[in-house]
Design a protein around this motif. Structure first.
Motif, PDB file in Angstrom:
ATOM      1  N   SER A  37       0.910  -1.142   0.086  1.00 41.47           N
ATOM      2  CA  SER A  37       0.132   0.110  -0.116  1.00 41.47           C
ATOM      3  C   SER A  37       0.826   1.194  -0.102  1.00 41.47           C
ATOM      4  O   SER A  37       0.287   2.304   0.066  1.00 41.47           O
ATOM      5  N   ILE A  41       3.432  -0.509  -4.525  1.00 39.57           N
ATOM      6  CA  ILE A  41       2.219  -0.742  -5.360  1.00 39.57           C
ATOM      7  C   ILE A  41       2.683  -0.964  -6.747  1.00 39.57           C
ATOM      8  O   ILE A  41       3.601  -0.514  -7.277  1.00 39.57           O
ATOM      9  N   TRP A  82      -0.942   0.994 -12.672  1.00 35.98           N
ATOM     10  CA  TRP A  82      -0.807   1.290 -11.378  1.00 35.98           C
ATOM     11  C   TRP A  82      -0.714   2.934 -10.949  1.00 35.98           C
ATOM     12  O   TRP A  82      -0.972   3.359  -9.914  1.00 35.98           O
ATOM     13  N   PHE A  85      -3.544   4.844  -9.587  1.00 36.04           N
ATOM     14  CA  PHE A  85      -4.008   4.489  -7.948  1.00 36.04           C
ATOM     15  C   PHE A  85      -3.108   4.948  -6.962  1.00 36.04           C
ATOM     16  O   PHE A  85      -3.343   4.897  -6.056  1.00 36.04           O
ATOM     17  N   LYS A  86      -2.269   5.993  -7.466  1.00 34.50           N
ATOM     18  CA  LYS A  86      -1.215   6.575  -6.521  1.00 34.50           C
ATOM     19  C   LYS A  86      -1.775   7.855  -5.917  1.00 34.50           C
ATOM     20  O   LYS A  86      -2.650   8.511  -6.393  1.00 34.50           O
ATOM     21  N   LEU A  95      -0.800   4.003  -2.013  1.00 32.11           N
ATOM     22  CA  LEU A  95      -2.129   3.465  -2.790  1.00 32.11           C
ATOM     23  C   LEU A  95      -3.406   4.281  -2.238  1.00 32.11           C
ATOM     24  O   LEU A  95      -3.473   4.465  -1.102  1.00 32.11           O
ATOM     25  N   ARG A  97      -6.631   3.805  -1.759  1.00 28.60           N
ATOM     26  CA  ARG A  97      -7.441   2.909  -1.589  1.00 28.60           C
ATOM     27  C   ARG A  97      -8.989   3.102  -2.210  1.00 28.60           C
ATOM     28  O   ARG A  97      -9.548   2.013  -2.645  1.00 28.60           O
ATOM     29  N   PHE A 100      -8.793   2.509  -5.887  1.00 24.41           N
ATOM     30  CA  PHE A 100      -8.437   1.207  -6.156  1.00 24.41           C
ATOM     31  C   PHE A 100      -9.701   0.328  -5.912  1.00 24.41           C
ATOM     32  O   PHE A 100      -9.909  -0.555  -6.958  1.00 24.41           O
TER      33      PHE A 100
END
Length: 163
Positions: A37, A41, A82, A85-86, A95, A97, A100
């Motif tokens: 997380s 990630i 990815w 989703f940062k 991350l 969340r 995500f």
């Protein structure tokens, strides 16, 4: 986190992999996917054995095995973009969340998911085999170089700019 020992049955998994600590009870039934997380990630890991996941990660399991194959989900996760989703403005790449967990993916029928997952995991196994071969070849090359170019004490030296 539970109390750890060197004699526990279950490995503790941190963001870098197994850290040598052991526990007596798994975080949950296997299989599961662990996702860092913060910092890692974009590198999901699939576990088909009981493990304990540290608090710096999230883990995913399938609630309805009649709808989703976890190995298929792993293939999807390994190929996600990815960066979407940062968390913005973080140096470690934490991350987000909310983004995500609210991301939608297309789900083919379960039978197709299983076929895709089987093929994907065959590719992963072949890649792992080839990486072991490559590692052995690199070790062999280094051994040959040590024999061909032993450390030679010489008074004559040259710099590369004079070649």
């Amino acid at each position: 986190e539970p109390r750890t020992s060197s004699t526990g049955r279950i490995p503790v998994i941190n963001i870098s992999g197994e850290d040598g600590r052991r526990v007596e009870k798994a975080i949950s039934a296997s299989p599961l996917i662990a996702i860092g997380s913060a910092g890692t990630i974009g590198k999901p890991r699939y576990f088909d054995r009981p493990v304990w996941i540290t608090s710096t990660q999230i883990y995913l399991q399938v609630k309805d095995k009649k709808e989703l194959d976890l190995r298929f989900l792993f293939a999807v996760l390994e190929n996600l973009e990815w960066n979407n989703f940062k968390e913005p403005y973080t140096t470690r790449g934490a991350l987000n969340r909310h983004k995500f967990f609210n991301h939608e993916i297309a789900l083919p029928p379960l039978s197709e998911q299983r076929k895709i997952a089987d093929q994907y995991f065959e590719y992963l196994a072949e890649i792992e085999r080839e990486e072991r071969i490559l590692s052995g070849l690199k070790q062999f090359k280094n051994s040959c170089l040590e024999v061909m170019f032993p450390h030679i004490e010489s008074k004559k030296k040259v710099t590369f700019d004079r070649l």
